[in-house]
Design a protein around this motif. Structure first.
Motif, PDB file in Angstrom:
ATOM      1  N   CYS A 180       0.837  -1.201   0.000  1.00  0.00           N
ATOM      2  CA  CYS A 180       0.000   0.000   0.000  1.00  0.00           C
ATOM      3  C   CYS A 180       0.870   1.248   0.000  1.00  0.00           C
ATOM      4  CB  CYS A 180      -0.938  -0.016   1.194  1.00  0.00           C
ATOM      5  SG  CYS A 180      -2.181   1.293   1.169  1.00  0.00           S
ATOM      6  N   GLN A 181       1.927   1.254   0.778  1.00  0.00           N
ATOM      7  CA  GLN A 181       2.832   2.409   0.800  1.00  0.00           C
ATOM      8  C   GLN A 181       3.516   2.590  -0.545  1.00  0.00           C
ATOM      9  OE1 GLN A 181       3.159   4.706   3.441  1.00  0.00           O
ATOM     10  NE2 GLN A 181       4.054   5.804   1.723  1.00  0.00           N
ATOM     11  N   ASP A 182       3.817   1.489  -1.216  1.00  0.00           N
ATOM     12  CA  ASP A 182       4.408   1.571  -2.552  1.00  0.00           C
ATOM     13  C   ASP A 182       3.439   2.239  -3.527  1.00  0.00           C
ATOM     14  OD1 ASP A 182       6.730   0.342  -1.693  1.00  0.00           O
ATOM     15  OD2 ASP A 182       6.197  -1.632  -2.509  1.00  0.00           O
ATOM     16  N   ILE A 189      -9.437  -5.733  -8.924  1.00  0.00           N
ATOM     17  CA  ILE A 189      -8.459  -6.803  -9.135  1.00  0.00           C
ATOM     18  C   ILE A 189      -7.043  -6.356  -8.773  1.00  0.00           C
ATOM     19  CG2 ILE A 189      -8.023  -6.344 -11.570  1.00  0.00           C
ATOM     20  CD1 ILE A 189      -8.510  -9.846 -10.884  1.00  0.00           C
ATOM     21  N   TYR A 190      -6.756  -5.051  -8.926  1.00  0.00           N
ATOM     22  CA  TYR A 190      -5.431  -4.529  -8.578  1.00  0.00           C
ATOM     23  C   TYR A 190      -5.251  -4.417  -7.064  1.00  0.00           C
ATOM     24  CZ  TYR A 190      -5.505  -2.716 -13.427  1.00  0.00           C
ATOM     25  OH  TYR A 190      -5.612  -2.556 -14.773  1.00  0.00           O
ATOM     26  N   LYS A 191      -6.349  -4.314  -6.345  1.00  0.00           N
ATOM     27  CA  LYS A 191      -6.333  -4.142  -4.884  1.00  0.00           C
ATOM     28  C   LYS A 191      -5.486  -2.933  -4.487  1.00  0.00           C
ATOM     29  CE  LYS A 191      -7.250  -8.937  -4.102  1.00  0.00           C
ATOM     30  NZ  LYS A 191      -6.816 -10.229  -3.701  1.00  0.00           N
ATOM     31  N   ASN A 192      -5.676  -1.828  -5.245  1.00  0.00           N
ATOM     32  CA  ASN A 192      -4.879  -0.637  -4.978  1.00  0.00           C
ATOM     33  C   ASN A 192      -5.722   0.592  -4.644  1.00  0.00           C
ATOM     34  OD1 ASN A 192      -5.978  -0.026  -7.473  1.00  0.00           O
ATOM     35  ND2 ASN A 192      -4.057   0.489  -8.455  1.00  0.00           N
ATOM     36  N   GLU A 193      -7.017   0.412  -4.445  1.00  0.00           N
ATOM     37  CA  GLU A 193      -7.906   1.548  -4.232  1.00  0.00           C
ATOM     38  C   GLU A 193      -7.483   2.410  -3.042  1.00  0.00           C
ATOM     39  OE1 GLU A 193      -9.008  -1.646  -4.474  1.00  0.00           O
ATOM     40  OE2 GLU A 193     -10.862  -1.735  -5.649  1.00  0.00           O
TER      41      GLU A 193
END
Length: 53
Positions: A5-7, A28-32
């Protein structure tokens, strides 16, 4: 907060600083969460960022 998440937060902030204004997110990216945080912490006003999901 996870390292991944920090990335994402760092990548979004770097992209905004570099001129990017379009960000693609998807479950799908799980980056929200990271994208949201990166935009909030970034140097660009949210109204100038185009987010697509």
């Amino acid at each position: 907060m996870s390292k991944g998440c920090q990335d994402v937060i760092n990548a979004v902030k770097w992209a905004l600083d570099s001129g990017y204004r379009h960000i693609d997110i998807a479950a799908i990216y799980k980056n929200e969460e990271g994208v949201d945080q990166g935009i909030q912490e970034g140097s660009v006003d949210r109204k100038n960022v185009f987010v697509v999901s």
